[in-house]
Write an enzyme that holds these catalytic residues in place. Structure first.
Site, PDB file in Angstrom:
ATOM      1  N   SER A 249       9.278  10.650 -27.102  1.00  0.00           N
ATOM      2  CA  SER A 249       8.834  11.038 -25.772  1.00  0.00           C
ATOM      3  C   SER A 249       9.399  10.082 -24.713  1.00  0.00           C
ATOM      4  CB  SER A 249       7.304  11.092 -25.746  1.00  0.00           C
ATOM      5  OG  SER A 249       6.828  11.785 -24.627  1.00  0.00           O
ATOM      6  N   ASP A 306       8.720  22.599 -28.240  1.00  0.00           N
ATOM      7  CA  ASP A 306       8.242  21.448 -27.468  1.00  0.00           C
ATOM      8  C   ASP A 306       8.774  21.503 -26.040  1.00  0.00           C
ATOM      9  OD1 ASP A 306       7.404  19.025 -26.477  1.00  0.00           O
ATOM     10  OD2 ASP A 306       8.488  17.798 -27.936  1.00  0.00           O
ATOM     11  N   HIS A 364       4.411  18.629 -29.460  1.00  0.00           N
ATOM     12  CA  HIS A 364       5.077  17.383 -29.081  1.00  0.00           C
ATOM     13  C   HIS A 364       4.724  16.218 -29.997  1.00  0.00           C
ATOM     14  CE1 HIS A 364       7.195  14.697 -26.436  1.00  0.00           C
ATOM     15  NE2 HIS A 364       6.111  14.005 -26.123  1.00  0.00           N
TER      16      HIS A 364
END
Length: 400
Positions: A249, A306, A364
């Site tokens: 991320s 995602d 995610h």
């Protein structure tokens, strides 16, 4: 009275509030059972680090590469595990474990690596006068392979830089500063013409990477100092040296910026490879070209479901002069070219087919990513995995 932000104890009055704002991060401890099987890489290490852009290794996924991806995924997961997420704790925003036991207490005791430095980051965002900036937050670490058997297996001594994803309020604020900003002191080659775009990166990510505080140097300077020390220490010892930057991320975005900075700052830098999980877009096409020119290799692991991997901004296909977006169709590039929102996808993608769901967090989650990768094998090409891999997403996600 001033309200404190960042990693001070009053940043989030409740755990529930922190969880509701922790959009880019995941601290799931879900992981394929047992350590991934490791195989001898040896003289082929440059190939597995992306020297040939992973041609012939991704579809079907080579078992040795799969093992290496999972191994670096463990390093990324450790950056979450050892972070103190509890806003009521006096050590909130710091690393919970000392360097000597960080990897062991994070669940990966047999890596052969030793932590050489902890890393912190802070925000350069301007806060209102009534707000008190918090202290820099722990965001990752540098580790060096010291085990001789592991060095022999890998074919070189490997340095790992690992970053966690979003955890603090200021990091969340920086995620939202999604317009592009120019890299400092960058000269566009004359061969590209006067109309060529200058390299640009996401403003918030750049702020976290380059901002310093009264007590800590910037993340960029910390990395430079440690990598300089490690190159001087190990670069002339006769064994090949590699540098692998990993993260999930926000950590994936910082990994790309770190790799770019290392190859720019050091003429004697070893081979630099990024292995990123669920990373957002980082920069424009000119920035991507600069990475490629400097030999940086980026393997971007993406779950097709995602949404974080599809933001921020739009991607412009240069041969069509239009912006492509999977959800919004096509837009004329002239509407976007001056907006600061025209990005480029960077690196070679390994696409994972997760189950379609409205649960953005589950799509995610780092644990889901690692489970999806774990189900790939040389006997099962990527395009046929949608149904098989989807079962892993039925596992619950744990947010820190």
């Amino acid at each position: 009275m001033r309200l404190a932000f960042g990693v001070s104890r009053s940043s989030f009055p409740t755990t529930e509030l922190r969880r509701s704002t922790d959009f880019f991060a995941s601290t799931s401890t879900a992981f394929p059972s047992g350590r991934p099987t490791t195989v001898k890489i040896g003289k082929r290490w440059r190939e597995y680090q992306g020297a040939n852009n992973w041609d012939g290794l991704l579809d079907p996924l080579d078992d040795a590469l799969r093992s290496e991806i999972l191994r670096y995924g463990e390093f990324a997961r450790a950056a979450y595990t050892c972070f103190d997420f509890d806003p009521s704790s006096p050590t909130y925003g710091t690393c919970r474990f000392p360097k000597r036991s960080l990897l062991r207490r994070s669940g990966i005791p047999d890596t052969g690596y030793c932590i050489s430095r902890n890393l912190t980051a802070t925000s350069g965002a301007r806060l209102p006068g009534w707000a008190e900036p918090g202290a820099p937050a722990w965001i990752g670490y540098v580790a060096v392979c010291q085990d001789e058997d592991e060095i022999e297996r890998l074919g070189r001594r490997d340095i790992v830089i690992s970053f966690r994803g979003t955890a603090t309020f200021l990091e969340w604020m920086e995620n939202l500063r999604a317009t592009l900003t120019h890299l400092p002191s960058v000269v566009v080659p004359a061969a590209l013409g006067s109309d060529a775009a200058e390299p640009m990166v996401e403003r918030g990510f750049w702020s976290l990477f380059t901002s310093s505080s009264s007590t800590r140097r910037s993340l960029r300077d910390q990395v430079r100092q440690e990598i300089r020390r490690l190159i001087d220490k190990y670069g002339a010892r006769g064994k090949p040296l590699s540098l692998t930057v990993t993260g999930h991320s926000l950590g994936a975005a910082l990994a790309v910026l770190t790799a770019h900075d290392i190859t720019t700052a050091f003429q004697d830098a070893p081979m630099v490879t990024v292995v990123s999980f669920g990373g957002p877009r980082v920069g424009n096409a000119s920035f991507r070209r600069r990475l490629e020119e400097r030999g940086t290799k980026v393997l971007r692991i993406v779950n097709t479901q995602d949404i974080i991997t599809k933001v921020p901004g739009f991607v412009v296909e240069e041969d069509r002069r239009v912006a492509a977006d999977d959800d919004n169709g096509w837009l004329p590039s002239w509407l976007l070219s001056k907006s600061g929102w025209v990005y480029a996808d960077i690196g070679r993608e390994l696409r994972l087919s997760g189950r379609r769901t409205a649960n953005v967090v589950a799509c995610h989650d780092l644990g889901v990513y690692l489970n999806l990768v774990n189900q790939l094998s040389a006997n099962c090409p990527l395009r046929s995995l949608a149904m098989r891999a989807a079962t892993s997403q039925n596992q619950g996600s744990i947010l820190g």
